[in-house]
Scaffold this active site. Sequence first.
Site, PDB file in Angstrom:
ATOM      1  N   ASP A   1       6.784  -3.419  11.793  1.00 26.00           N
ATOM      2  CA  ASP A   1       5.480  -3.259  12.166  1.00 26.00           C
ATOM      3  C   ASP A   1       5.076  -3.076  13.617  1.00 26.00           C
ATOM      4  OD1 ASP A   1       6.263  -5.870  12.321  1.00 26.00           O
ATOM      5  OD2 ASP A   1       4.349  -6.878  11.109  1.00 26.00           O
TER       6      ASP A   1
ATOM      7  N   ARG B   1       0.768  -1.194   0.147  1.00 28.20           N
ATOM      8  CA  ARG B   1       0.027  -0.004  -0.051  1.00 28.20           C
ATOM      9  C   ARG B   1       0.854   1.365   0.053  1.00 28.20           C
ATOM     10  NH1 ARG B   1      -3.596   0.540   4.886  1.00 28.20           N
ATOM     11  NH2 ARG B   1      -1.579   0.020   5.832  1.00 28.20           N
TER      12      ARG B   1
ATOM     13  N   SER C   1       8.156  -4.957   6.626  1.00 22.37           N
ATOM     14  CA  SER C   1       8.120  -5.978   7.532  1.00 22.37           C
ATOM     15  C   SER C   1       8.904  -7.166   6.943  1.00 22.37           C
ATOM     16  CB  SER C   1       6.579  -6.524   7.591  1.00 22.37           C
ATOM     17  OG  SER C   1       5.897  -5.304   7.887  1.00 22.37           O
TER      18      SER C   1
HETATM   19 MG    MG Z   1       0.042  -7.374  10.459  1.00 23.07          MG
END
Ligand code: MG
Length: 925
Positions: free
Chosen positions: A662, A547, A608
Amino acid sequence: QVQAVLNALTFPLETLQAVKEHMHQAMRKGMSRQTHAQATVRMLPTYICSTPNGTEKGDLLVVELCQSHVRTLWVTLLGDGNQSPQVTDKIFDMPEDIKQGKGEALFDFIAQCVRQFLAGISSSQNRLPLGFVFPFSCRQTQLDKAELISWSKDFSCSDVEGKDVVQLLQSAINKQELHHVDVVALMNNTVGTMMTCSTEGKTCEVALVVGEQHATRVPGWWVLGGLHWCSPTLLAADGGFNSCFMAEAQQVEMAEEISGRMCVNTEWGCFGDDGTLSGILTPYDERVDQESCKPGVKRFEKLVGGLYLGEIVRHVLATLAAEKALLIGSDVTILSTKDVLKTQQVLEIINNGEGMAEARRVLEALGLKPSEQDCSQVQQICRAVVSRAAALCAAGLAAILSHMCQSRELEQLVVNVAMDGELCQGHTSRFEEVLQSVIGLLAPECTATFVHSVDGNGRGAAIVTAVALRLAAQRREVDQLLAPLRLSRTDLERVQALMRQEMELGLGRESHANASVRMLPTYVCNTPDGTERGDFLALDLGGTNFRVLVVHVAQDGIHMDNEIYVIPTAIMQGTGEALFDHIVECIMDFQMKQDLMEQILPLGFTFSFPCQQLGLDKAVLLSWTKGFSASGCVGQDVVQLLREAAQRKQHVGLKVVAVVNDTVGTMMSCGYDDPKCEIGLIVGTGTNACYMEEMQNVGTVEGERGRMCINMEWGAFGDNGCLDHIFTNFDQLVDEKTINAGKQRFEKLISGMYLGEIVRHILLALAEKQLLFCGKPSPKLQTRDIFKTKFLSTIETVPLVRDSDGLGLRQVRAILQDLELQASFEDSVLVREVCQTVSLRAAQLCAAGLAAVVEKMRENRGLAQLAVTVGVDGTLYKMHPRFSQHLQQMLRDLAPKCTVTFLQSEDGSGKGAALVAAVACRAAE
Ligand code: MG
Ligand code: ADP
């Protein structure tokens, strides 16, 4: 005058309706935890939750304590559906003085009976289970644990009330050197009788006792009259008057059981002791009560029970004779003597075809001189007393039936009523006739079929005992299998201590390389304070979607807009250049759409994948995961790769400020709302945590001042073997089949990717031990990862109700059926227990890890008490019905000096990345 008495003994339907309603209220009062103590109808749990399945087998001993004797039985069940058990029994007369003597003498006597009985029987069994039929009110807490509440009938032995009678019997038996005899179940006489009706796969769910039960010997088992599809209700008799039925377990608040059904012993003889029945009591009832050994109590029993009907008739006759309405010319003083008229005689007067002659015989035997009219009137009086008893009994039974019908949410309850005892012997008895017709009027929604039981007590007790043994053996095996997954507090304290040790190792400059918890510096040194303002770009790569976001941090809160972009597999697995070119193209597309091309916005990059961070905007990729394998990236700084791509695309407006893990994003996004948020936690596909550590403790980064957020990478905790003691066989099986065997061992105990798989392995093991699915798991269950972690959430959310229309069971069934598993109700309950065990362990281990973190933070800051907030993300944490609750509870327990608040993060990767950028910009200014 006689007619007036007959009228007083006959109730209109409205009165019976009211009695039923009062009984129903009294039952509810008895079942509720709040009102149980004051209830007249005590609704005692019996801990009998299961009915026989026919596989019960072995030799069993039963001891039945009766009104004037002790009966012992030797029952051999053959595992053939209880079709042809072998029964031997013996009756021992009990000396009268024992009933009022010392408790010890009573139990010694019973044990001596057992010894004498066994002397005549040879058995090869080295352990002999014994079922004890004890027809007095007990406060039962287990099948083999029952405190006598109070004696009744004419028993009053000292030193027994308030004591565990199972224990008393066991001690007495041990004194007789019968060490192989094991008292495994205690039951009331009603329950035993109910159980005999459950042979042949037909369950019996109600029982009622009225009067003396006779130990009639009948060959073979008593079998229901062909009504195999409905449950029999049992009506029996014990000299007193009592009933039991299978209640929905969650309504039996005095017992901890919440699933299935449990037999409840109503002890309804005391109904009315609070005055409820005063409106219907006659002067004769008052006199019977006055002359009884315990006046004022057992008012319902004294209206219906077999011990009292003769007495009621006697008082009626005495009164009428005194008024000269009856037996004129006789000397009636004999009628002042207690118990001269037996209930059995009353029954013979009304049931016998020659009732008139019977009346004459009975009266003459008392030295009276009855006229023809006297005999007729005595017969009418007897009939009225018995009919009243039957009508009142029907009102009570109607309350039970309606209650069952309502609590099972049925429109119609079809049930068999099995009966035993002197009041309802013979199929055409007056008592039964009235009982049936009144039930039909008072509980029209219930179809009750009355069935006679024969010697339910002894055999029933044998079955209860056998079922208890079968269940206990299964329970032991299940417990044995699940025991390694059940962590004690000590285990968890040890995990906490180990985590702390690994944290120290991970932070130390020298020890860092050997630590399983890597404690990576993030270069995030401040959490938000709410004064951050501005517009930022954020990238989120490595979650489910890629995103691009724009985040506006303003006075009135944070507003975001985002676009999801697809990364084609060819690009994920192509060259690094192509991947980062694609990313920059997506950014440019987004900026175009959002009209942001003219601005240079600071960008936070949630990346991540495991990185060694060298600065806030410098992160060396250690390895790709989650299906990415773009070449030329591992070992490179991903921010540099992004910048180079921007140059290639001549996109000059890109200002990468921070790379964010994250967990850090989660902490930051919650930190914006709560400044105390200094910990981030993820429990989703994987698990990880970060927290604010003192710079002086971070040996791997220069500088001593302030704090830095440490990305713990705690999923790898235990990879150096330090957790080997808590891994179970199931964990090993799960680990072996993963792509990273031996790695991320802590994560594999906790996170969404693995819990379902652990459960699957346990279910297979249970099936293999014949404890589940009749020993036959479906081939589908053998498939890896077929049991999803979200199933745990579903299975643990729903209450299990046995009824086929219970929503809960349907959902569990649906899951199991999808896996092509044929699950019984008990199977569903066990599957749920397995899920609960696995998710509880996960939550508790997570708590142990967090406890180490908060305690370290508290010590770092030299505080007696630390108040801190944890920002949490991850579908498992958010969706599982109990995970967060168990986690928080265990954490409070393990770290009592820390007050920890949990805050769920919303879009930590987007919002968090922007906030890291914002905080960095604020710090730079
Ligand atoms: Mg997650
Ligand atoms: P990620 O950690 O990749 O960002 P999530 O936080 O959404 O993703 O977590 C995904 C994990 O959550 C999956 O492993 C899945 O097994 C688990 N999961 C999905 N739905 C549920 C649910 N209802 N209850 C418990 N776990 C769930």
